[in-house]
Design a protein around this motif. Structure first.
Motif, PDB file in Angstrom:
ATOM      1  N   PRO A  25       0.820  -1.218   0.000  1.00 45.85           N
ATOM      2  CA  PRO A  25       0.000   0.000   0.000  1.00 45.85           C
ATOM      3  C   PRO A  25       0.855   1.269   0.000  1.00 45.85           C
ATOM      4  N   SER A  26       0.363   2.273  -0.690  1.00 43.75           N
ATOM      5  CA  SER A  26       1.045   3.568  -0.721  1.00 43.75           C
ATOM      6  C   SER A  26       0.810   4.299   0.598  1.00 43.75           C
ATOM      7  N   GLY A  27       1.561   5.366   0.804  1.00 44.84           N
ATOM      8  CA  GLY A  27       1.381   6.179   2.003  1.00 44.84           C
ATOM      9  C   GLY A  27      -0.030   6.735   2.117  1.00 44.84           C
ATOM     10  N   ALA A  28      -0.580   7.176   0.985  1.00 46.61           N
ATOM     11  CA  ALA A  28      -1.948   7.721   0.992  1.00 46.61           C
ATOM     12  C   ALA A  28      -2.965   6.631   1.340  1.00 46.61           C
ATOM     13  N   GLU A  29      -2.740   5.412   0.858  1.00 50.54           N
ATOM     14  CA  GLU A  29      -3.655   4.312   1.172  1.00 50.54           C
ATOM     15  C   GLU A  29      -3.588   3.955   2.654  1.00 50.54           C
ATOM     16  N   VAL A  30      -2.381   3.961   3.209  1.00 54.81           N
ATOM     17  CA  VAL A  30      -2.221   3.666   4.633  1.00 54.81           C
ATOM     18  C   VAL A  30      -2.918   4.745   5.466  1.00 54.81           C
ATOM     19  N   GLU A  31      -2.792   5.990   5.038  1.00 50.39           N
ATOM     20  CA  GLU A  31      -3.480   7.091   5.740  1.00 50.39           C
ATOM     21  C   GLU A  31      -4.992   6.884   5.688  1.00 50.39           C
ATOM     22  N   GLU A  32      -5.502   6.462   4.513  1.00 47.64           N
ATOM     23  CA  GLU A  32      -6.940   6.181   4.366  1.00 47.64           C
ATOM     24  C   GLU A  32      -7.377   5.084   5.337  1.00 47.64           C
ATOM     25  N   ASN A  69      -1.513  -7.706  -1.286  1.00 49.56           N
ATOM     26  CA  ASN A  69      -1.094  -6.542  -0.516  1.00 49.56           C
ATOM     27  C   ASN A  69      -2.006  -5.346  -0.752  1.00 49.56           C
ATOM     28  N   GLU A  70      -3.094  -5.541  -1.473  1.00 53.58           N
ATOM     29  CA  GLU A  70      -4.054  -4.475  -1.735  1.00 53.58           C
ATOM     30  C   GLU A  70      -4.530  -3.914  -0.395  1.00 53.58           C
ATOM     31  N   ILE A  71      -4.686  -2.612  -0.290  1.00 50.08           N
ATOM     32  CA  ILE A  71      -4.985  -1.969   0.987  1.00 50.08           C
ATOM     33  C   ILE A  71      -6.256  -2.511   1.640  1.00 50.08           C
ATOM     34  N   HIS A  72      -7.227  -2.912   0.847  1.00 51.71           N
ATOM     35  CA  HIS A  72      -8.478  -3.407   1.418  1.00 51.71           C
ATOM     36  C   HIS A  72      -8.399  -4.877   1.841  1.00 51.71           C
TER      37      HIS A  72
END
Length: 155
Positions: A25-32, A69-72
């Motif tokens: 996940p990207s930083g923005a995805e982790v923040e989400e 590894n998809e954020i969801h």
């Protein structure tokens, strides 16, 4: 500081090559994710401070069982729930065991399920995974051969 070894490099190569198809996940995805779970453990609800590093991105379906590894396919978990208590247990069974109040358990289950349903990226199919494994194995075999050749230069 750890000494770099061929074994360490080999493991890192395997992870890096696999991440081309299944990036972390990207930083923005982790923040989400942190915002969605309101800076609290999805299981026990304990509040966490992101800077304290007590929060973990817990795979919902582990990589070993085919999860991506998809954020969801991650949720926010405290170190106690993710490390000491849950281990490799299915998230639904763990939640049912962890939260004894049935109303609260149902609420948390619905919240996690809604997060999972947001998934946008389709997981790789079996054929693509098999091809990727072959490519990665070939790359690692080439690396192993290069290590042998380099070691042979210095008797």
């Amino acid at each position: 500081m750890a000494k770099d070894t061929p074994s360490m490099a080999r493991n890192k190569m395997r992870r890096c090559l696999a991440a081309i198809l299944d990036p972390h996940p990207s930083g923005a995805e982790v923040e989400e994710l942190w915002n969605y779970f309101q800076f609290s453990c999805a299981y026990c609800g304990i509040p966490m401070v992101r800077a304290s590093r007590t929060g973990h991105l817990d795979h919902i379906v582990s990589s070993a069982l085919g999860g991506s590894n998809e954020i969801h396919n991650h949720l926010l978990s405290c170190n106690r729930c993710n490390g000491d208590e849950k281990r490799d247990e299915d998230w639904q069974r763990f939640l049912a065991r962890k939260v004894t109040d049935s109303e609260l358990a149902a609420e948390r289950h619905a919240h996690i399920s809604a997060w999972i349903e947001r998934a946008g990226r389709e997981p790789l199919d079996f054929a693509a995974k098999a091809k990727a494994e072959i490519i990665i194995r070939q790359a690692l075999e080439s690396f192993d051969e290069a290590v042998k050749k380099l070691r042979a230069l210095h008797p």
